[in-house]
Design an enzyme around this catalytic site. Structure first.
Site, short mmCIF file in Angstrom:
data_model
loop_
_atom_site.label_atom_id
_atom_site.label_comp_id
_atom_site.label_asym_id
_atom_site.label_seq_id
_atom_site.Cartn_x
_atom_site.Cartn_y
_atom_site.Cartn_z
N CYS A 141 20.71 -36.63 5.36
CA CYS A 141 20.82 -37.51 4.17
C CYS A 141 22.26 -37.71 3.72
O CYS A 141 22.56 -38.65 3.00
CB CYS A 141 19.99 -36.95 3.03
SG CYS A 141 18.24 -36.90 3.43
N HIS B 242 22.82 -40.79 -3.33
CA HIS B 242 21.70 -40.71 -2.39
C HIS B 242 20.41 -40.74 -3.21
O HIS B 242 20.30 -40.10 -4.25
CB HIS B 242 21.79 -39.41 -1.60
CG HIS B 242 20.59 -39.12 -0.77
ND1 HIS B 242 20.01 -40.09 0.02
CD2 HIS B 242 19.84 -38.00 -0.62
CE1 HIS B 242 18.96 -39.56 0.63
NE2 HIS B 242 18.83 -38.30 0.25
N ASN C 201 13.03 -42.05 -0.25
CA ASN C 201 14.21 -41.41 0.33
C ASN C 201 14.39 -41.94 1.75
O ASN C 201 13.61 -41.60 2.64
CB ASN C 201 14.00 -39.89 0.32
CG ASN C 201 15.19 -39.13 0.87
OD1 ASN C 201 16.09 -39.71 1.49
ND2 ASN C 201 15.21 -37.83 0.67
O1 UT7 Z 1 17.20 -36.14 0.83
C1 UT7 Z 1 17.38 -34.86 1.33
C2 UT7 Z 1 17.29 -33.88 0.28
N1 UT7 Z 1 15.96 -33.77 -0.22
C3 UT7 Z 1 15.77 -33.74 -1.50
O2 UT7 Z 1 16.69 -33.90 -2.24
C4 UT7 Z 1 14.40 -33.39 -2.02
C5 UT7 Z 1 14.54 -32.35 -3.08
N2 UT7 Z 1 13.32 -31.92 -3.66
C6 UT7 Z 1 12.53 -32.69 -4.43
O3 UT7 Z 1 12.77 -33.85 -4.60
C7 UT7 Z 1 11.37 -32.03 -5.14
O4 UT7 Z 1 11.47 -30.62 -4.98
C8 UT7 Z 1 9.99 -32.51 -4.65
C9 UT7 Z 1 9.71 -33.93 -5.12
C10 UT7 Z 1 9.94 -32.41 -3.13
C11 UT7 Z 1 8.88 -31.62 -5.23
O5 UT7 Z 1 8.98 -31.53 -6.63
P1 UT7 Z 1 8.92 -30.11 -7.35
O6 UT7 Z 1 8.89 -30.37 -8.79
O7 UT7 Z 1 10.07 -29.29 -6.83
O8 UT7 Z 1 7.52 -29.52 -6.90
P2 UT7 Z 1 7.18 -28.21 -6.04
O9 UT7 Z 1 7.64 -28.36 -4.64
O10 UT7 Z 1 7.64 -27.00 -6.80
O11 UT7 Z 1 5.61 -28.28 -6.05
C12 UT7 Z 1 4.87 -28.21 -7.26
C13 UT7 Z 1 3.38 -28.32 -6.93
C14 UT7 Z 1 2.94 -27.40 -5.79
O12 UT7 Z 1 1.68 -26.89 -6.13
P3 UT7 Z 1 1.52 -25.39 -6.71
O13 UT7 Z 1 2.06 -24.50 -5.61
O14 UT7 Z 1 2.33 -25.34 -7.96
O15 UT7 Z 1 0.06 -25.28 -6.92
C15 UT7 Z 1 2.80 -28.33 -4.62
O16 UT7 Z 1 1.83 -27.87 -3.69
O17 UT7 Z 1 3.07 -29.67 -6.48
C16 UT7 Z 1 2.31 -29.59 -5.29
N3 UT7 Z 1 2.56 -30.80 -4.49
C17 UT7 Z 1 1.89 -31.95 -4.65
N4 UT7 Z 1 0.89 -32.29 -5.47
C18 UT7 Z 1 0.42 -33.54 -5.41
C19 UT7 Z 1 3.51 -30.98 -3.52
N5 UT7 Z 1 3.44 -32.24 -3.04
C20 UT7 Z 1 2.43 -32.86 -3.73
C21 UT7 Z 1 1.91 -34.16 -3.71
N6 UT7 Z 1 0.91 -34.45 -4.55
N7 UT7 Z 1 2.36 -35.11 -2.87
#
Ligand code: UT7
Length: 323
Positions: free
Chosen positions: A114, A250, A280
């Protein structure tokens, strides 16, 4: 006199297939509400069977050439940032060179996931200021849809496909922050974090593999490292937050974009945001945002722009340029 790499043209291309968040609800335990609130993404473009990274990059490059009023043979070099080249080799850049009908010059890919476009800009700038090239086509192009695990809701709803391109041209400046062109760059990587975001395939596995990401861990690194690299590049350029017209970040997550802008002391009305429409697109996201920002009338001649990006590696960096 100081040689500067000045933007002469910009263009982009998005594949025709648009997928709204709600479409994922049919196959995954997810919702439009979750995707929107956690990432800011509303829709993304996906490549059709006919689209490849090099085909989309070529259309973006043609748009940038038209904007610049130049022909393919006016370009000395193509630097293409991608992690999803059509084949393991040759480079997607040489495929673009052929598709454009360029018969001279040289072309190569840059792979920094990225952060690829800031790495490519920095390399193109080095080619220009060292006198190795007068005009460089800098492209970011990706087909991340081809490395998605469609059963993994934590990744497949976040990414999209597309391409953007800039033509950079050598011009003389005064060596001050008032010059047009690239004023400063800052690149970083830290391979200790390589397991946070990677593709589980490649030459060693005999497969092309799927993207794997510990999103919340990457998130933790993002805001802090992005603000720091942007500030380092701004200091090198001799500019402050008050001088900045636009952050063109980005586009991974609106919360990262907002957090970084806040840390830098820059209001969101000075940030170009396209994540809602593109998702993204990895190395393509910054040139897409520059092109959209230019076409919408946000970015004007003489504007001071800070771009910043982080991704797999981890690799991150920033570029300060005056349009
Ligand atoms: O471009 C390269 C660099 N990449 C990035 O910059 C991405 C950086 N990360 C992010 O943008 C965020 O961390 C995400 C959007 C990927 C995730 O957001 P988050 O607030 O960090 O959520 P999380 O990963 O802590 O997940 C929270 C919950 C989890 O459930 P539990 O374990 O709390 O029960 C996940 O399983 O959300 C769940 N989850 C979803 N739920 C519904 C993960 N993906 C989904 C989904 N729909 N698509």
């Amino acid at each position: 006199m100081t040689l500067r790499a000045v933007v002469r043209g910009v263009g982009h291309h998005l594949p025709a297939r648009v997928v709204e968040n709600a479409e994922f609800e049919a196959t995954l335990d997810t919702s439009d509400e979750w995707i929107r609130s956690r990432s800011g993404i509303e829709r993304r473009h996906f490549a059709t069977e006919d689209d490849t990274t090099s085909s989309m990059a070529t259309v973006a490059a043609q748009a940038a050439l038209a904007d610049a009023g130049l022909q393919p043979d006016d370009i000395d070099a193509i630097v293409l940032a991608t992690s999803t080249a059509d084949l393991t080799f040759p480079s997607a850049a040489t495929m673009v060179q052929d598709k454009l009908g360029m018969t001279g010059g040289f072309a190569f890919d840059v792979q920094a996931v990225c952060a690829g476009f800031v790495y490519a800009l920095s390399n193109a700038n080095a080619l220009i200021v060292s006198g190795q090239a007068k005009r460089v086509m800098v492209i970011g192009a990706e087909t991340f849809s081809k490395i998605m695990d469609w059963t993994d809701r934590s990744t497949c709803v976040l990414f999209g496909d597309g391409a953007g391109a800039l033509v950079l041209e050598a011009r003389e400046g005064d060596g001050t922050a008032a010059d047009r062109g690239i004023l400063a760059t800052d690149l970083n990587s830290d391979g200790r974090h390589r397991d946070l975001l990677y593709v589980d395939g490649g030459v060693s596995t005999g497969t092309s593999g799927y993207l794997r990401m510990q999103g919340n861990q990457v998130f933790r690194h993002a805001v802090e490292k992005l603000a720091a690299t942007a500030e380092t590049a701004m200091e090198r350029a001799g500019v402050t937050a008050d001088d900045v017209d636009w952050i063109v970040p980005h586009q991974a997550n609106i919360r990262i974009i907002q957090g970084t802008a806040k840390k830098m002391g820059i209001a969101m009305d000075r940030v170009v945001v396209t994540v809602q429409d593109h998702g993204n697109t990895s190395a393509a996201s910054i040139p897409l945002a520059l092109s959209v920002g230019r076409a919408s009338g946000q970015i004007k001649d003489g504007d001071l722009i800070v771009t910043e990006a982080i991704g797999g590696g981890l690799a991150w960096g920033a570029v300060v340029l005056r349009w």
